[in-house]
Design an enzyme around this catalytic site. Sequence first.
Site: not given
Length: 212
Positions: A9-11, A162, A164
Site C-alpha cells: 500500500f501507498d500511505l 494499491v 491513489d
Amino acid sequence: MMRYAVVLFDLDGTVIDSGGIILASMRHATREVLGRDFPDDQLLRTVGGPGLEAQMRALDPERVDELVTVYRAHNEPLHEELLSCAGMEDALEQLRAQGRRLGLVTAKRRATVELAFEHVPLRHVFDTIVGGDETERHKPDPEPLLLAAERLGARPEETAYVGDSPFDIRAAKAAGMGSVAVTWGRIHDRARLEREEPDAIVDTAEELLAVV
C-alpha cells in the site's frame, strides 16, 4: 481463490486521509517562501511521486531546501489531526485475517511515517515498511516496491500495489505487480488515474477487498 498473497500500500491518500494537510502545507510553504499562490491542481500534481524535494523542485528549482523546511515545520504538527481513510482499518485487518502479507511503500521519510502512526495506530498491520529515504530511486521507478517484495520473500506476480496516484500505478506496472488505484485520496482525480490503465479502480474499501 486468493488473488494476491502480498498486498503493498501507498500511505498518503490510500491508508491515511492526509490530502487536506498536504495541500494546506503546500499552500503555506509557497506563500511563505515564494510569496505567491499556486492553483491547487499545480500544488498537488506531483504528490505521490518521487518525494517532497521533487514536488518543490517542480514549483521553484532554486528554493527547494527552503520550501521543504517550511513545509515540514507546518505539516508535522498537523499529523495530530490525521485519521485513516474510510473503511481502511477494517479492510487491512480483514486482509491479515485471510493470511495476506501486507507492506507499506511510501515517499515519506521513515521518521514521518512513524509520526503518522502515532496518531493512526496501524503500524502493526504491516509486515514491512519502505520509506522514501530507503532507496536511491523513487516512484514511479519500481525500486521501492521491489525492495518491499524482496523483504517479504514475494514474487512480483503474486503481489499487488494499491495507491491513489498515477505514480503508484506506473511503479506497480514497472515492477510487474498488480495495480489497484483508489479514488478516495482526493489528491488526483479519477480521470487521471484511468489514463494510467490500472488493473482496477475502486471507490471504497469494500470494493478494494473484492479485487485484491
